[in-house]
Enzyme design. Structure first.
Site, mmCIF file in Angstrom:
data_model
loop_
_atom_site.group_PDB
_atom_site.id
_atom_site.type_symbol
_atom_site.label_atom_id
_atom_site.label_comp_id
_atom_site.label_asym_id
_atom_site.label_seq_id
_atom_site.Cartn_x
_atom_site.Cartn_y
_atom_site.Cartn_z
ATOM 1 N N PRO A 9 0.745 -1.164 -0.107
ATOM 2 C CG PRO A 9 -0.232 -1.236 2.042
ATOM 3 C CD PRO A 9 0.617 -2.041 1.139
ATOM 4 C CG ASN A 10 -0.356 4.393 1.216
ATOM 5 O OD1 ASN A 10 -1.307 4.645 0.562
ATOM 6 N ND2 ASN A 10 -0.496 3.635 2.308
ATOM 7 N NE ARG A 17 3.868 7.319 1.111
ATOM 8 C CZ ARG A 17 3.958 6.267 1.809
ATOM 9 N NH1 ARG A 17 4.245 5.374 1.071
ATOM 10 N NH2 ARG A 17 3.861 6.230 2.910
ATOM 11 C CE1 TYR A 22 8.466 5.202 2.380
ATOM 12 C CE2 TYR A 22 7.221 7.218 2.917
ATOM 13 C CZ TYR A 22 7.535 5.828 2.915
ATOM 14 O OH TYR A 22 7.074 5.158 4.209
ATOM 15 C CG ASN A 71 8.447 -1.617 0.745
ATOM 16 O OD1 ASN A 71 7.638 -1.648 1.596
ATOM 17 N ND2 ASN A 71 9.022 -0.718 0.136
ATOM 18 C CB ALA A 74 1.262 0.144 6.788
ATOM 19 C CG HIS A 77 4.940 -2.419 10.309
ATOM 20 N ND1 HIS A 77 6.513 -2.631 10.684
ATOM 21 C CD2 HIS A 77 4.912 -1.485 9.251
ATOM 22 C CE1 HIS A 77 7.003 -2.047 9.608
ATOM 23 N NE2 HIS A 77 6.257 -1.415 9.069
ATOM 24 C CG ASP A 84 -0.370 -17.274 8.451
ATOM 25 O OD1 ASP A 84 0.624 -17.366 9.161
ATOM 26 O OD2 ASP A 84 -1.487 -17.365 8.861
ATOM 27 C CD GLU A 95 10.110 -7.209 6.279
ATOM 28 O OE1 GLU A 95 10.106 -6.639 7.076
ATOM 29 O OE2 GLU A 95 9.870 -8.319 6.636
ATOM 30 C CG HIS A 97 11.081 -2.121 5.244
ATOM 31 N ND1 HIS A 97 9.680 -1.911 5.110
ATOM 32 C CD2 HIS A 97 11.227 -3.190 5.753
ATOM 33 C CE1 HIS A 97 9.116 -3.067 5.410
ATOM 34 N NE2 HIS A 97 10.036 -3.960 6.026
ATOM 35 C CB ILE A 98 12.059 3.045 0.631
ATOM 36 C CG1 ILE A 98 11.991 2.256 -0.436
ATOM 37 C CG2 ILE A 98 12.878 4.445 0.209
ATOM 38 C CD1 ILE A 98 10.608 2.882 -1.211
ATOM 39 C CB SER A 99 12.479 4.742 5.541
ATOM 40 O OG SER A 99 11.409 4.014 6.017
ATOM 41 N NE ARG A 104 9.212 6.260 8.608
ATOM 42 C CZ ARG A 104 8.465 6.150 7.677
ATOM 43 N NH1 ARG A 104 8.639 5.109 6.709
ATOM 44 N NH2 ARG A 104 7.425 6.658 7.534
ATOM 45 N NE ARG A 108 6.364 4.318 9.744
ATOM 46 C CZ ARG A 108 5.395 4.195 9.240
ATOM 47 N NH1 ARG A 108 5.215 3.056 8.287
ATOM 48 N NH2 ARG A 108 4.484 4.916 8.662
#
Length: 139
Positions: A9-10, A17, A22, A71, A74, A77, A84, A95, A97-99, A104, A108
């Site tokens: 998402p996002n 954004r 990001y 990625n 959200a 978390h 599963d 997995e 993550h950009i940040s 944060r 997170r």
């Protein structure tokens, strides 16, 4: 080699954004750069803001691809269901993550997915995706 990138998402709003977190580059632009850098790899891309669609994609490709770079945004978390789904498939998942999620908000800091993934890469900007691809190439 077939590698699937899945963004949650996002992440369709990358380049638009929260640029301070990001960056300014859209994922489509970054994906073109990755494909040029790795011409021998088939890099597929999927993005969804919907948890169930991400699970369906994992089921669809999770027994035939060589690797998945994910990625989950959200959902990382919150989603036991995606965790599963990762556990249920054979294709290894990294997995990303950009940040640096550990710099944060506290919520997170915990990944529901990490225990079912080959590894986690965070905090290197869009380069986190490249680092995951490099791992699949050297594994």
């Amino acid at each position: 080699m077939n590698i699937q990138i899945i963004n949650g998402p996002n992440l369709n709003l990358l380049g638009v954004r929260e640029k301070s977190i990001y960056g300014n580059t859209s994922f489509d632009t970054f994906l073109e750069e990755l494909r040029k850098r790795y011409p021998a790899i088939t890099l597929s891309y999927y993005q969804s803001n919907v948890e169930g669609e991400i699970i369906n994609k994992l089921h669809e490709i999770g027994f035939s691809y060589d690797g998945i770079v994910m990625n989950a945004g959200a959902y990382t978390h919150t989603s036991i269901a995606i965790a599963d789904a990762i556990a249920a498939i054979n294709t290894p998942v990294i997995e990303v993550h950009i940040s640096n999620v550990h710099k944060r908000e506290e919520f997170r800091h915990k990944s529901m997915l990490a225990a079912n993934c080959k590894g986690v890469i965070a905090g290197f900007g869009m380069d986190s995706y490249r680092l995951a691809i490099e791992n699949f190439l050297t594994a």
